[in-house]
Design a protein around this motif. Structure first.
Motif, PDB file in Angstrom:
ATOM      1  N   GLN A   1      46.473  41.023  31.150  1.00  0.00           N
ATOM      2  CA  GLN A   1      47.235  42.268  31.214  1.00  0.00           C
ATOM      3  C   GLN A   1      48.097  42.346  32.462  1.00  0.00           C
ATOM      4  O   GLN A   1      48.575  43.405  32.845  1.00  0.00           O
ATOM      5  N   ALA A   2      48.286  41.181  33.099  1.00  0.00           N
ATOM      6  CA  ALA A   2      48.986  41.136  34.387  1.00  0.00           C
ATOM      7  C   ALA A   2      50.405  41.672  34.310  1.00  0.00           C
ATOM      8  O   ALA A   2      50.893  42.320  35.247  1.00  0.00           O
ATOM      9  N   SER A   3      51.097  41.419  33.190  1.00  0.00           N
ATOM     10  CA  SER A   3      52.485  41.879  33.089  1.00  0.00           C
ATOM     11  C   SER A   3      52.562  43.402  33.092  1.00  0.00           C
ATOM     12  O   SER A   3      53.476  43.991  33.695  1.00  0.00           O
ATOM     13  N   PHE A   4      51.593  44.061  32.444  1.00  0.00           N
ATOM     14  CA  PHE A   4      51.551  45.526  32.442  1.00  0.00           C
ATOM     15  C   PHE A   4      51.281  46.047  33.853  1.00  0.00           C
ATOM     16  O   PHE A   4      51.917  46.994  34.319  1.00  0.00           O
ATOM     17  N   PHE A   5      50.334  45.403  34.543  1.00  0.00           N
ATOM     18  CA  PHE A   5      50.002  45.820  35.911  1.00  0.00           C
ATOM     19  C   PHE A   5      51.209  45.670  36.827  1.00  0.00           C
ATOM     20  O   PHE A   5      51.491  46.542  37.661  1.00  0.00           O
ATOM     21  N   ARG A   6      51.940  44.564  36.691  1.00  0.00           N
ATOM     22  CA  ARG A   6      53.120  44.345  37.541  1.00  0.00           C
ATOM     23  C   ARG A   6      54.203  45.370  37.254  1.00  0.00           C
ATOM     24  O   ARG A   6      54.840  45.896  38.166  1.00  0.00           O
ATOM     25  N   GLU A   7      54.425  45.652  35.977  1.00  0.00           N
ATOM     26  CA  GLU A   7      55.496  46.572  35.588  1.00  0.00           C
ATOM     27  C   GLU A   7      55.280  47.962  36.170  1.00  0.00           C
ATOM     28  O   GLU A   7      56.231  48.611  36.616  1.00  0.00           O
ATOM     29  N   TYR A   8      54.033  48.419  36.181  1.00  0.00           N
ATOM     30  CA  TYR A   8      53.761  49.792  36.605  1.00  0.00           C
ATOM     31  C   TYR A   8      53.101  49.883  37.992  1.00  0.00           C
ATOM     32  O   TYR A   8      52.726  50.971  38.419  1.00  0.00           O
ATOM     33  N   GLY A   9      52.978  48.765  38.698  1.00  0.00           N
ATOM     34  CA  GLY A   9      52.416  48.808  40.039  1.00  0.00           C
ATOM     35  C   GLY A   9      50.969  49.253  40.052  1.00  0.00           C
ATOM     36  O   GLY A   9      50.584  50.153  40.808  1.00  0.00           O
ATOM     37  N   ILE A  10      50.163  48.625  39.210  1.00  0.00           N
ATOM     38  CA  ILE A  10      48.741  48.972  39.090  1.00  0.00           C
ATOM     39  C   ILE A  10      47.903  47.761  39.495  1.00  0.00           C
ATOM     40  O   ILE A  10      48.251  46.620  39.179  1.00  0.00           O
ATOM     41  N   LEU A  11      46.820  48.002  40.185  1.00  0.00           N
ATOM     42  CA  LEU A  11      45.924  46.925  40.589  1.00  0.00           C
ATOM     43  C   LEU A  11      44.487  47.345  40.303  1.00  0.00           C
ATOM     44  O   LEU A  11      44.095  48.478  40.596  1.00  0.00           O
ATOM     45  N   ILE A  12      43.702  46.458  39.713  1.00  0.00           N
ATOM     46  CA  ILE A  12      42.280  46.705  39.477  1.00  0.00           C
ATOM     47  C   ILE A  12      41.501  46.053  40.611  1.00  0.00           C
ATOM     48  O   ILE A  12      41.581  44.836  40.813  1.00  0.00           O
ATOM     49  N   GLY A  13      40.766  46.859  41.363  1.00  0.00           N
ATOM     50  CA  GLY A  13      40.084  46.343  42.555  1.00  0.00           C
ATOM     51  C   GLY A  13      38.640  45.968  42.337  1.00  0.00           C
ATOM     52  O   GLY A  13      38.144  44.990  42.900  1.00  0.00           O
ATOM     53  N   GLY A  14      37.924  46.753  41.541  1.00  0.00           N
ATOM     54  CA  GLY A  14      36.497  46.496  41.333  1.00  0.00           C
ATOM     55  C   GLY A  14      36.053  46.911  39.951  1.00  0.00           C
ATOM     56  O   GLY A  14      36.633  47.818  39.344  1.00  0.00           O
ATOM     57  N   VAL A  15      35.036  46.228  39.441  1.00  0.00           N
ATOM     58  CA  VAL A  15      34.503  46.508  38.107  1.00  0.00           C
ATOM     59  C   VAL A  15      32.978  46.506  38.182  1.00  0.00           C
ATOM     60  O   VAL A  15      32.379  45.683  38.881  1.00  0.00           O
ATOM     61  N   GLU A  16      32.367  47.430  37.435  1.00  0.00           N
ATOM     62  CA  GLU A  16      30.900  47.528  37.381  1.00  0.00           C
ATOM     63  C   GLU A  16      30.408  47.089  36.003  1.00  0.00           C
ATOM     64  O   GLU A  16      30.943  47.517  34.981  1.00  0.00           O
ATOM     65  N   HIS A  17      29.430  46.206  36.005  1.00  0.00           N
ATOM     66  CA  HIS A  17      28.768  45.781  34.764  1.00  0.00           C
ATOM     67  C   HIS A  17      27.268  45.939  34.945  1.00  0.00           C
ATOM     68  O   HIS A  17      26.687  45.367  35.880  1.00  0.00           O
ATOM     69  N   ASP A  18      26.634  46.710  34.070  1.00  0.00           N
ATOM     70  CA  ASP A  18      25.169  46.873  34.097  1.00  0.00           C
ATOM     71  C   ASP A  18      24.654  47.266  35.481  1.00  0.00           C
ATOM     72  O   ASP A  18      23.643  46.739  35.961  1.00  0.00           O
ATOM     73  N   GLY A  19      25.389  48.160  36.146  1.00  0.00           N
ATOM     74  CA  GLY A  19      24.949  48.654  37.444  1.00  0.00           C
ATOM     75  C   GLY A  19      25.307  47.769  38.617  1.00  0.00           C
ATOM     76  O   GLY A  19      25.006  48.099  39.765  1.00  0.00           O
ATOM     77  N   ARG A  20      25.959  46.644  38.385  1.00  0.00           N
ATOM     78  CA  ARG A  20      26.309  45.704  39.455  1.00  0.00           C
ATOM     79  C   ARG A  20      27.827  45.673  39.623  1.00  0.00           C
ATOM     80  O   ARG A  20      28.566  45.426  38.671  1.00  0.00           O
ATOM     81  N   TRP A  21      28.285  45.915  40.839  1.00  0.00           N
ATOM     82  CA  TRP A  21      29.710  45.932  41.124  1.00  0.00           C
ATOM     83  C   TRP A  21      30.187  44.558  41.582  1.00  0.00           C
ATOM     84  O   TRP A  21      29.451  43.816  42.229  1.00  0.00           O
ATOM     85  N   GLU A  22      31.444  44.239  41.248  1.00  0.00           N
ATOM     86  CA  GLU A  22      32.049  42.986  41.696  1.00  0.00           C
ATOM     87  C   GLU A  22      33.532  43.210  41.959  1.00  0.00           C
ATOM     88  O   GLU A  22      34.160  44.092  41.370  1.00  0.00           O
ATOM     89  N   VAL A  23      34.083  42.411  42.873  1.00  0.00           N
ATOM     90  CA  VAL A  23      35.519  42.455  43.133  1.00  0.00           C
ATOM     91  C   VAL A  23      36.230  41.845  41.937  1.00  0.00           C
ATOM     92  O   VAL A  23      35.863  40.771  41.459  1.00  0.00           O
TER      93      VAL A  23
END
Length: 464
Positions: A411-433
């Motif tokens: 989804q990088a092209s969408f993020f670049r177009e609108y200036g969006i960045l995903i910094g962190g994600v949580e799975h099953d209570g565990r966070w990761e960069v």
């Protein structure tokens, strides 16, 4: 999950009301504003897309004109507490299900009391209290830097000014990810001059940039050591301005920091002296070099300006910054931390470019607090990064929402177009960069960074 709130009525288009209207309009909500001051409305009508109605909240005909019975939420943001509270009573009678009041008085802070419930207010917002609490949080942090907890405290965003000898100079986020493999982090925003950049992988970092870095909380101390970020505790500080914000900030901090509260009005200074437990109240103008020296600013670790004048706050902080710069007087000396209250949003980014550490704005703090209430079914939290036009928002991904359909790299092209960045994600209570191969699962919590104008597009990613 879709929001239960779509149509919003705001009463009062003063500073807080106008900022809220624009912010919520950017989010995609249907906003209507009711304002009694015709002169105030002229400029707003010419520059805004939301609906504006000239009328008085104390006249039922005005409520009928704005279509109050069809509204989902009322926000009262006038400068009159009585009008704001009575408007909530009227709104309840007209069928508006949720009601938010901006109040200056602290008497109605406890909404569990019978007195507060009788006014049918779901959320009371005190802008002055929010700013005072933010000052307390910032003073507790490392000298010269900002730190924001996100992801329920599992991740942090560190804001710092890049010096010429910093190991970050000349590096790109891609190169940094290869160098710091054990304390992995993301560069989520940059301020360069008055420009805010949501960086892509090949964006170079330069000296004097203000950089915001996201990492797991457990790795932040080690990361700060590796990149040479100074950590120091504020022990002595001064607050310029004994208004509501200055008074409250001093009261919040006086038990943990040596506080000097500087007030130019003699009668107010005497009143403040009787209200403080430990803070020292000083009667002084505090806006020129001689006054600041007499107040002992060179020996302090932090200086906060909370007067009602933007220019006074900025200039006094610049003077204090110069006086507190111990690098000029001792080997290994630290520079003090400055925080300025800046009401004019145009000055916010400019303030950081001319040497201030942090500029605070009550309108932004109030908007964030209200936004969390408005979008509590889909938005977990929201924070503003000081010195840049960037928001840190935490969403929970709805099943079958666009963010769950592909990896982040897909989804990088969408993020670049609108200036969006995903910094962190949580799975099953565990966070990761977050990295390019990361996939967001339904119900996962995600931390996104974007400008306030792109919040609507971020919202699209996480909604059905």
């Amino acid at each position: 999950m879709k929001s239960e709130i779509n149509r919003i009525l705001i009463i009062g288009i003063g500073g807080v009301g106008l900022h809220l209207a624009r912010r919520l309009d950017h989010e995609g909500y249907e906003v209507t504003v009711l304002e009694a001051n015709a002169e105030l409305l002229k400029h707003v009508v010419e520059t805004s897309e939301f609906s504006v109605v000239h009328g008085n909240a104390m006249n039922l005909s005005s409520w009928e004109e704005v279509g109050a019975s069809g509204m989902d939420l009322l926000i009262t943001a006038t400068n009159d507490d009585a009008v704001n509270m009575l408007a909530c009573v009227v709104a309840e009678r007209l069928g508006i299900q949720r009601r938010i009041a901006r109040l200056r008085t602290m008497d109605f802070d406890n909404l569990n009391s019978e007195e507060s419930r009788s006014f049918h207010i779901d959320l009371v917002v005190h802008p002055e209290e929010l700013i005072a609490q933010e000052i307390q949080r910032l003073v507790r942090r490392s000298s010269g830097n900002d730190m924001v907890d996100v992801g329920n405290g599992n991740m942090r965003v560190l804001g710092l000014r890049v010096t010429e000898d910093s190991p970050l100079v000349g590096m790109t986020p891609r190169e940094l990810s290869k160098r710091y493999t054990e304390t992995y982090f993301r560069v989520v925003a940059l301020a360069r001059g008055i420009t805010t950049i949501i960086p892509q992988a090949d964006e170079s970092i330069f000296a004097a940039d203000q950089v915001f870095i996201m990492a797991l909380t457990q790795n932040m101390d080690r990361l700060m050591q590796e990149i040479g970020v100074e950590q120091g505790r504020v022990r002595r500080m001064a607050i310029l301005g004994g208004g509501l914000i200055g008074q409250r900030a001093a009261q919040l901090l006086e038990d943990e920091v040596e506080v000097r509260l500087i007030e130019r009005d003699a009668a107010r200074a005497e009143e403040l002296a009787g209200l403080m437990k430990r803070a020292e109240v000083m009667h002084s103008d505090g806006t020129n070099l001689d006054d600041l020296i007499q107040c002992g600013i060179p020996d302090l670790d932090s200086f906060v300006a909370t007067t009602g004048d933007n220019e006074t706050n900025i200039i006094s902080c610049l003077l204090a910054k110069h006086l507190m710069n111990r690098e000029n007087r001792e080997v290994g000396g630290r520079a003090g931390k400055t925080i300025a209250l800046v009401d004019n949003e145009d000055y916010l980014v400019l303030s950081s470019t001319i040497g201030l550490d942090i500029a605070l704005n009550a309108k932004i703090s109030t908007a964030n607090e209200i936004l969390k209430f408005v979008r509590r079914n889909e938005l977990v939290s929201v924070a503003h990064l000081h010195g840049v036009d960037a928001e840190v928002v935490e969403f929970q991904a709805a099943p079958n929402s666009p963010i769950t359909k592909k990896t982040l790299g897909g989804q990088a092209s969408f993020f670049r177009e609108y200036g969006i960045l995903i910094g962190g994600v949580e799975h099953d209570g565990r966070w990761e960069v977050a990295v390019g191969t990361t996939r967001v699962l339904p119900e996962s919590r995600v931390i996104a960074i974007c400008s306030s104008r792109q919040l609507r597009n971020v919202r699209r990613l996480f909604s059905i």
